[in-house]
Enzyme design. Sequence first.
Site, short mmCIF file in Angstrom:
data_model
loop_
_atom_site.label_atom_id
_atom_site.label_comp_id
_atom_site.label_asym_id
_atom_site.label_seq_id
_atom_site.Cartn_x
_atom_site.Cartn_y
_atom_site.Cartn_z
N ASP A 143 0.81 -1.22 0.00
CA ASP A 143 0.00 0.00 0.00
C ASP A 143 0.85 1.28 0.00
O ASP A 143 0.34 2.35 -0.31
CB ASP A 143 -0.92 0.03 1.23
CG ASP A 143 -1.79 -1.20 1.33
OD1 ASP A 143 -2.05 -1.82 0.28
OD2 ASP A 143 -2.22 -1.54 2.45
N GLN A 291 -1.95 -8.90 -6.82
CA GLN A 291 -1.01 -7.78 -6.63
C GLN A 291 0.04 -8.07 -5.57
O GLN A 291 1.03 -7.36 -5.44
CB GLN A 291 -1.78 -6.52 -6.20
CG GLN A 291 -2.61 -5.93 -7.30
CD GLN A 291 -3.74 -5.08 -6.75
OE1 GLN A 291 -3.64 -3.88 -6.68
NE2 GLN A 291 -4.84 -5.71 -6.39
O1 F6P Z 1 -2.34 -4.02 3.35
C1 F6P Z 1 -2.13 -4.82 2.24
C2 F6P Z 1 -3.43 -5.31 1.68
O2 F6P Z 1 -3.16 -6.11 0.54
C3 F6P Z 1 -4.43 -4.21 1.34
O3 F6P Z 1 -4.13 -3.56 0.13
C4 F6P Z 1 -5.72 -5.01 1.34
O4 F6P Z 1 -6.83 -4.19 1.64
C5 F6P Z 1 -5.50 -5.99 2.45
O5 F6P Z 1 -4.10 -6.12 2.63
C6 F6P Z 1 -6.06 -7.36 2.18
O6 F6P Z 1 -5.86 -8.13 3.30
P1 F6P Z 1 -6.14 -9.69 3.36
O7 F6P Z 1 -4.97 -10.38 2.74
O8 F6P Z 1 -6.25 -9.98 4.80
O9 F6P Z 1 -7.39 -9.96 2.60
#
Ligand code: F6P
Length: 365
Positions: A143, A291
């Site tokens: 991020d 990503q």
């Molecule tokens: O903080 C990194 C991130 O990939 C964010 O961009 C996204 O909102 C979140 O983590 C997703 O988290 P998880 O892997 O717990 O779904």
Amino acid sequence: MNRLLVLTGGGDCPGLNAVIRAIVKRASQEKDWEIVGSIESFNGVLKDPAEVVILDESKVAGILVQGGTIIGTTNKGGPFAYPVQNPNDGTWTTIDRSDEMLRRLQYMDIKGVINIGGDGSLRISKALADKGLNVINVPKTIDNDLSSTDYTFGFQTAVQIATEAVDKLVTTAASHNRVFILEVMGRDAGWIALNAAIAGGADICLIPEIPYEVENLKAKIETRYRKGRGFCIIVVAEGAVNSKGKKVGAVSNEVGYENFMLGGIGWTLKQELIAAGVRHDIRVTLLGHLQRGGTPIAYDRVLASEFGVAAFELAYKGLWGNMVAYRHPDVVAVPFEEALKEPHLVSPDSRLVLTAKGLGMEFGD
Ligand code: F6P
């Protein structure tokens, strides 16, 4: 023997292994230093038996290019809110095991910890440092929203993946005269969306820092179809908000998961555009965890390696309570208090936004 514990916490991101490798390789040049990895962040120390692994050069051979993390990670629990299940009714609660963990680290003869993580990991490190633990942090997140560092590693790889997605969508959008919405990650920061939108030549970019009016988007879309045929690429950050200001996502039902799960703004936006009278075909692509997976690009391998070497050197010198940070062209040490200040967000009047606007990109404001 000087023993350092290394752990990766929060969501994974490309370059974690490169940091681990750099720490181990730098440590191997000093006499009497040993690196131990804790599996799944601090949870490895809190397990019975403890799940820890000695990390020597043979263990890190070949991992520079690997995505993920060889020592696992978690964005649930942690020493201050460790999830435990009631054996009688199966319900879950969390307990504070931080003091117990400090005792365990003492028993394991750990001199200090290098915690590789994002803002959540930083808060845990600060709280543990306040209790007397020697900790250094390494800033990680796709991020790019951490205060005090120009870049976190993993971010440029995510931008590259998102840009490649835009490139691919352009060809299918142009073939079908369609509006394509690409939803990308980034939580409350628009860095991934903005960079991918510029790099991919998108028409519209929606980021959390600039609320959008759907009528402005409709007007931009129509200019793209003025000659009859046309197409339009919209990159929307998962945390983007319309002028009514509501984020799209869901409260997680996973035990110990505290973040609001952002996701779905792309579909909401499609409905908003239809309701506003956009009559072109609209398709939505949600890029999601693509990503975060896979090989880090060269930039992130370099930055992660710089961070790993610098983090070991801070530990070696006993400069605890700091996060390593990139401030072009240097890697510096930033005290936790400073690193925890307000998140690093896109400023609406920044050079990057003005560049995008100079290219004719619409933000909906
Ligand atoms: O903080 C990194 C991130 O990939 C964010 O961009 C996204 O909102 C979140 O983590 C997703 O988290 P998880 O892997 O717990 O779904």
